[in-house]
Write a protein that holds these residues in place. Sequence first.
Motif, short mmCIF file in Angstrom:
data_model
loop_
_atom_site.label_atom_id
_atom_site.label_comp_id
_atom_site.label_asym_id
_atom_site.label_seq_id
_atom_site.Cartn_x
_atom_site.Cartn_y
_atom_site.Cartn_z
N PRO A 22 12.28 -24.00 -10.17
CA PRO A 22 10.98 -23.20 -10.39
C PRO A 22 11.18 -21.88 -9.83
CG PRO A 22 11.15 -24.44 -8.24
CD PRO A 22 12.47 -24.59 -8.74
N ARG A 23 10.30 -20.77 -10.70
CA ARG A 23 10.45 -19.40 -10.36
C ARG A 23 9.19 -18.67 -10.79
NH1 ARG A 23 14.09 -14.92 -11.62
NH2 ARG A 23 13.11 -13.32 -13.02
N TYR A 24 8.19 -18.08 -9.66
CA TYR A 24 7.05 -17.70 -9.88
C TYR A 24 7.38 -15.99 -9.38
CZ TYR A 24 5.76 -22.58 -10.24
OH TYR A 24 5.45 -23.80 -10.76
N VAL A 25 7.02 -15.51 -10.47
CA VAL A 25 7.26 -13.85 -10.35
C VAL A 25 5.98 -13.02 -10.02
CG1 VAL A 25 8.17 -11.90 -11.21
CG2 VAL A 25 9.06 -14.12 -11.69
N TYR A 26 5.81 -12.41 -8.75
CA TYR A 26 4.50 -11.57 -8.72
C TYR A 26 5.10 -10.07 -8.73
CZ TYR A 26 1.99 -15.82 -7.80
OH TYR A 26 1.43 -16.92 -8.05
N ALA A 27 4.26 -9.09 -9.15
CA ALA A 27 4.31 -7.89 -8.88
C ALA A 27 3.30 -7.49 -7.91
CB ALA A 27 4.27 -7.15 -10.21
N TYR A 28 3.65 -6.49 -7.32
CA TYR A 28 2.46 -5.77 -6.19
C TYR A 28 2.48 -4.41 -6.17
CZ TYR A 28 6.09 -6.04 -2.83
OH TYR A 28 7.42 -5.74 -2.12
N THR A 29 1.39 -3.79 -6.01
CA THR A 29 1.16 -2.41 -6.08
C THR A 29 0.76 -2.23 -4.65
OG1 THR A 29 0.90 -2.04 -8.40
CG2 THR A 29 0.16 -0.10 -7.11
N ILE A 30 1.36 -1.06 -3.92
CA ILE A 30 0.89 -0.78 -2.62
C ILE A 30 0.31 0.72 -2.51
CG2 ILE A 30 1.66 -0.44 -0.13
CD1 ILE A 30 1.82 -3.34 -1.17
N ARG A 31 -0.67 0.88 -2.00
CA ARG A 31 -1.25 2.34 -1.65
C ARG A 31 -1.23 2.72 -0.25
NH1 ARG A 31 -3.89 6.35 -4.57
NH2 ARG A 31 -5.27 7.71 -3.36
N ILE A 32 -0.41 3.37 0.19
CA ILE A 32 -0.30 4.14 1.32
C ILE A 32 -1.19 5.52 1.79
CG2 ILE A 32 1.18 4.38 3.53
CD1 ILE A 32 3.36 3.21 1.78
N THR A 33 -1.99 5.44 2.53
CA THR A 33 -2.76 6.75 2.79
C THR A 33 -2.89 7.10 4.31
OG1 THR A 33 -4.46 5.95 1.08
CG2 THR A 33 -5.14 7.89 2.47
N ASN A 34 -2.30 8.27 4.61
CA ASN A 34 -2.47 8.60 5.87
C ASN A 34 -3.79 9.37 6.33
OD1 ASN A 34 -1.98 9.97 8.36
ND2 ASN A 34 -0.23 11.32 7.72
N ASN A 35 -4.69 8.69 7.04
CA ASN A 35 -5.97 8.92 7.58
C ASN A 35 -5.73 9.69 8.89
OD1 ASN A 35 -7.58 8.04 5.54
ND2 ASN A 35 -7.24 5.95 6.00
N GLY A 36 -4.69 9.75 9.33
CA GLY A 36 -4.43 10.39 10.77
C GLY A 36 -4.43 12.06 10.57
N GLN A 37 -4.07 12.50 11.85
CA GLN A 37 -4.16 13.91 11.92
C GLN A 37 -3.09 14.59 12.09
OE1 GLN A 37 -7.31 15.78 12.31
NE2 GLN A 37 -8.14 13.57 12.00
N GLN A 38 -1.81 13.62 11.93
CA GLN A 38 -0.39 14.11 11.98
C GLN A 38 0.24 13.65 10.52
OE1 GLN A 38 1.90 13.70 15.80
NE2 GLN A 38 -0.06 13.07 16.51
N ALA A 39 1.39 14.32 10.09
CA ALA A 39 2.12 14.02 9.15
C ALA A 39 2.73 12.77 9.56
CB ALA A 39 3.03 15.04 8.69
N ALA A 40 3.19 11.82 8.85
CA ALA A 40 3.77 10.51 9.20
C ALA A 40 5.00 10.19 8.09
CB ALA A 40 3.27 9.38 9.49
N GLN A 41 6.17 9.78 8.19
CA GLN A 41 7.01 9.45 7.24
C GLN A 41 7.35 7.91 7.12
OE1 GLN A 41 10.79 11.39 7.40
NE2 GLN A 41 11.39 10.73 5.60
N LEU A 42 7.70 7.21 6.21
CA LEU A 42 7.76 5.94 6.14
C LEU A 42 9.31 5.73 6.31
CD1 LEU A 42 6.22 2.98 3.69
CD2 LEU A 42 8.58 3.20 4.60
N ILE A 43 9.60 5.02 7.48
CA ILE A 43 11.09 4.82 7.58
C ILE A 43 11.57 3.60 7.06
CG2 ILE A 43 12.98 4.86 9.29
CD1 ILE A 43 11.60 7.64 9.18
N SER A 44 10.99 2.46 7.42
CA SER A 44 11.65 1.14 6.96
C SER A 44 10.45 0.33 6.74
CB SER A 44 12.37 0.81 7.92
OG SER A 44 11.57 0.50 9.25
N ARG A 45 10.77 -1.14 6.02
CA ARG A 45 9.77 -1.67 5.77
C ARG A 45 10.17 -3.29 6.27
NH1 ARG A 45 13.18 -1.39 1.80
NH2 ARG A 45 13.97 -3.05 0.57
N HIS A 46 9.35 -4.11 6.52
CA HIS A 46 9.61 -5.44 7.02
C HIS A 46 8.41 -6.49 6.37
CE1 HIS A 46 9.48 -8.70 10.20
NE2 HIS A 46 10.41 -9.28 9.29
#
Length: 122
Positions: A22-46
């Motif tokens: 059995p093999r079920y394939v999914y795509a996903y789209t992620i949208r990340i928005t910075n609503n804060g007052q400072q810049a932020a960099q995405l370093i890693s994912r879990h």
Amino acid sequence: MTDIDIQTKPQYIEEQSKPEEPRYVYAYTIRITNNGQQAAQLISRHWKIVDENEQLQEVRGLGVVGEQPRLEPGESFSYSSGVIIETPTGTMEGSYTMKRDDGSQFEAAIDTFALIPPNALH
């Protein structure tokens, strides 16, 4: 509201799925928005991916799709990726480790979202 808003949009990919394997394939789209007052960099994912048999896949790594985007306040970054599970349905959740310009780090939670093929729910 947190400083980082994460929106998810999963999609079942029928033409790549093979239920007999059995093999079920999914795509996903992620949208990340910075609503804060400072810049932020995405370093890693879990990611925690769980199928309907409670089989857990954990994915950890630097960046997303080969990038570590830095978002100024008000900026967004979108990307698409995919996942394969062994049952028709499952869930995904996780977090991004983000780093501010001052060096401080924080976790941006990715709420649980469902992996469900069309017409699976009656």
